[in-house]
Write a protein that holds these residues in place. Sequence first.
Motif, PDB file in Angstrom:
ATOM      1  N   GLY A  64       0.624  -1.301   0.033  1.00 53.63           N
ATOM      2  CA  GLY A  64      -0.007  -0.023  -0.074  1.00 53.63           C
ATOM      3  C   GLY A  64       0.770   1.538   0.033  1.00 53.63           C
ATOM      4  O   GLY A  64       0.390   2.391   0.409  1.00 53.63           O
ATOM      5  N   GLY A  65       2.087   1.333  -0.442  1.00 54.63           N
ATOM      6  CA  GLY A  65       2.753   2.362  -0.591  1.00 54.63           C
ATOM      7  C   GLY A  65       3.951   2.649   0.233  1.00 54.63           C
ATOM      8  O   GLY A  65       4.373   3.818   0.248  1.00 54.63           O
ATOM      9  N   SER A  66       4.122   1.945   1.049  1.00 51.02           N
ATOM     10  CA  SER A  66       5.402   2.163   2.131  1.00 51.02           C
ATOM     11  C   SER A  66       6.685   1.879   1.329  1.00 51.02           C
ATOM     12  O   SER A  66       6.672   1.306   0.433  1.00 51.02           O
ATOM     13  CB  SER A  66       5.341   1.013   3.223  1.00 51.02           C
ATOM     14  OG  SER A  66       4.167   1.412   3.918  1.00 51.02           O
ATOM     15  N   ALA A 119       4.032   4.212   4.963  1.00 46.26           N
ATOM     16  CA  ALA A 119       5.057   4.735   5.863  1.00 46.26           C
ATOM     17  C   ALA A 119       6.189   4.814   5.148  1.00 46.26           C
ATOM     18  O   ALA A 119       6.601   4.411   3.881  1.00 46.26           O
ATOM     19  CB  ALA A 119       5.230   3.924   7.039  1.00 46.26           C
ATOM     20  N   TYR A 120       7.441   5.449   5.701  1.00 41.35           N
ATOM     21  CA  TYR A 120       8.481   5.567   5.084  1.00 41.35           C
ATOM     22  C   TYR A 120       9.793   5.507   5.830  1.00 41.35           C
ATOM     23  O   TYR A 120       9.747   6.221   6.862  1.00 41.35           O
ATOM     24  CB  TYR A 120       8.611   7.066   4.231  1.00 41.35           C
ATOM     25  CG  TYR A 120       9.755   7.277   3.580  1.00 41.35           C
ATOM     26  CD1 TYR A 120      10.029   6.567   2.233  1.00 41.35           C
ATOM     27  CD2 TYR A 120      10.524   8.173   3.774  1.00 41.35           C
ATOM     28  CE1 TYR A 120      11.342   6.960   1.539  1.00 41.35           C
ATOM     29  CE2 TYR A 120      12.031   8.518   3.144  1.00 41.35           C
ATOM     30  CZ  TYR A 120      11.989   7.854   1.933  1.00 41.35           C
ATOM     31  OH  TYR A 120      13.300   8.235   1.259  1.00 41.35           O
ATOM     32  N   VAL A 121      10.821   5.193   5.606  1.00 38.82           N
ATOM     33  CA  VAL A 121      12.103   5.066   6.605  1.00 38.82           C
ATOM     34  C   VAL A 121      13.185   5.616   5.627  1.00 38.82           C
ATOM     35  O   VAL A 121      13.658   4.958   4.620  1.00 38.82           O
ATOM     36  CB  VAL A 121      12.422   3.541   6.926  1.00 38.82           C
ATOM     37  CG1 VAL A 121      13.690   3.903   7.893  1.00 38.82           C
ATOM     38  CG2 VAL A 121      11.126   3.270   8.137  1.00 38.82           C
ATOM     39  N   ASN A 122      13.958   6.644   6.057  1.00 43.65           N
ATOM     40  CA  ASN A 122      14.731   7.331   5.270  1.00 43.65           C
ATOM     41  C   ASN A 122      16.371   6.593   5.755  1.00 43.65           C
ATOM     42  O   ASN A 122      16.549   5.866   6.501  1.00 43.65           O
ATOM     43  CB  ASN A 122      15.043   8.697   5.462  1.00 43.65           C
ATOM     44  CG  ASN A 122      15.409   9.560   4.343  1.00 43.65           C
ATOM     45  OD1 ASN A 122      15.971   9.015   3.330  1.00 43.65           O
ATOM     46  ND2 ASN A 122      15.308  10.844   4.222  1.00 43.65           N
ATOM     47  N   ALA A 169       3.375   7.073   8.972  1.00 42.59           N
ATOM     48  CA  ALA A 169       4.352   7.648   9.850  1.00 42.59           C
ATOM     49  C   ALA A 169       5.845   7.633   8.885  1.00 42.59           C
ATOM     50  O   ALA A 169       6.005   6.976   7.873  1.00 42.59           O
ATOM     51  CB  ALA A 169       4.569   6.501  11.083  1.00 42.59           C
ATOM     52  N   LEU A 170       6.551   8.565   9.608  1.00 44.85           N
ATOM     53  CA  LEU A 170       7.957   8.671   8.927  1.00 44.85           C
ATOM     54  C   LEU A 170       9.071   8.406  10.057  1.00 44.85           C
ATOM     55  O   LEU A 170       8.978   8.973  11.133  1.00 44.85           O
ATOM     56  CB  LEU A 170       8.071  10.274   8.531  1.00 44.85           C
ATOM     57  CG  LEU A 170       9.487  10.678   8.186  1.00 44.85           C
ATOM     58  CD1 LEU A 170      10.012  10.207   7.005  1.00 44.85           C
ATOM     59  CD2 LEU A 170       9.559  12.310   8.095  1.00 44.85           C
ATOM     60  N   VAL A 171      10.027   7.652   9.413  1.00 40.74           N
ATOM     61  CA  VAL A 171      11.204   7.762  10.542  1.00 40.74           C
ATOM     62  C   VAL A 171      12.432   8.318   9.478  1.00 40.74           C
ATOM     63  O   VAL A 171      12.673   7.975   8.611  1.00 40.74           O
ATOM     64  CB  VAL A 171      11.882   6.097  10.643  1.00 40.74           C
ATOM     65  CG1 VAL A 171      13.013   6.179  11.381  1.00 40.74           C
ATOM     66  CG2 VAL A 171      10.656   5.489  11.342  1.00 40.74           C
ATOM     67  N   GLY A 172      12.544   9.677   9.824  1.00 37.33           N
ATOM     68  CA  GLY A 172      13.608  10.455   9.130  1.00 37.33           C
ATOM     69  C   GLY A 172      15.103   9.887   9.152  1.00 37.33           C
ATOM     70  O   GLY A 172      15.494   8.966  10.098  1.00 37.33           O
TER      71      GLY A 172
END
Length: 285
Positions: A109-111, A129-132, A147-150
């Motif tokens: 679904g787009g993570s 969600a995204y993890v950088n 949610a974002l983990v920068g």
Amino acid sequence: MENQQVKEAILGYAALGADQLKADPKVREVFAAFKELLNRGVVRAAEPSGSGWTVNQWVKQGILVGMRLGVLVEGHVDAGATGSFPFIDKDTYPLRRFTAADNVRIVPGGSSVRDGAYLAPSVVMMPPAYVNVGGWVDEGTMIDSHALVGSCAQVGKKVHLSAAVQIGGVLEPVGAMPVIIEDEVMVGGNCGIYEGTIVKRRAVIGTGVILNGSTPVYDLVNGTILRKTADSPLVIPEGAVVVAGSRRSKGAFAEEHGLSIYPPLIVKYRDDRTDSATALESALR
């Protein structure tokens, strides 16, 4: 390459400009080895040191080397019947690929996870969600929708990052502390944690709380005010329960209009009731 060899090479490349890096074919080999260490969680941007945390500046320098080394390329994500969706990014930081052997659940679904980020076994990502790059997420943690983990943020074991939580990232300056979320922290929906804030283990951050370097936190239990200083980041104590509050603004205009400003408040420290209300469901993991 041995870890120490990678570190020494990265430190040598850190002062070079983009053109110099791209002219040396050896740099790509070193950077690939460095990024593999990031992906496996062997090296990280910050790590526990005694009762505190230490920034590994060379790791941040390595990530920045990758930024200067990379060139823009077009990538594509399969969009099913509609074809593919293009994106443009540095070729040194593609999307990270996982297999079932990694034991990480990334629900469709787009993570996405950027290459150079570590997700431990039993981590769950809900979409989107995204993890950088540089992010480090330990076992049993759930990263909920939106949610974002920068970049370079460090997230411990059995943490729940609820829907729309924003964990800020930091690459520069290289000595700056990234955001640290220690083990068993519960972060409520729509929270934002920024500017190197450290949230100690088992703390509970209530829905909508914003923590950053310019906002003092009022500890109602101990009658103290917690602040970021020139020498240390904002630190939320172990087991603290933090909620969004309000504080009356001073001055005639503020009083005339009944204005107040936002402060986070520590209203209690964890007890049995808090534990039961924030218990994680192991079946979800």
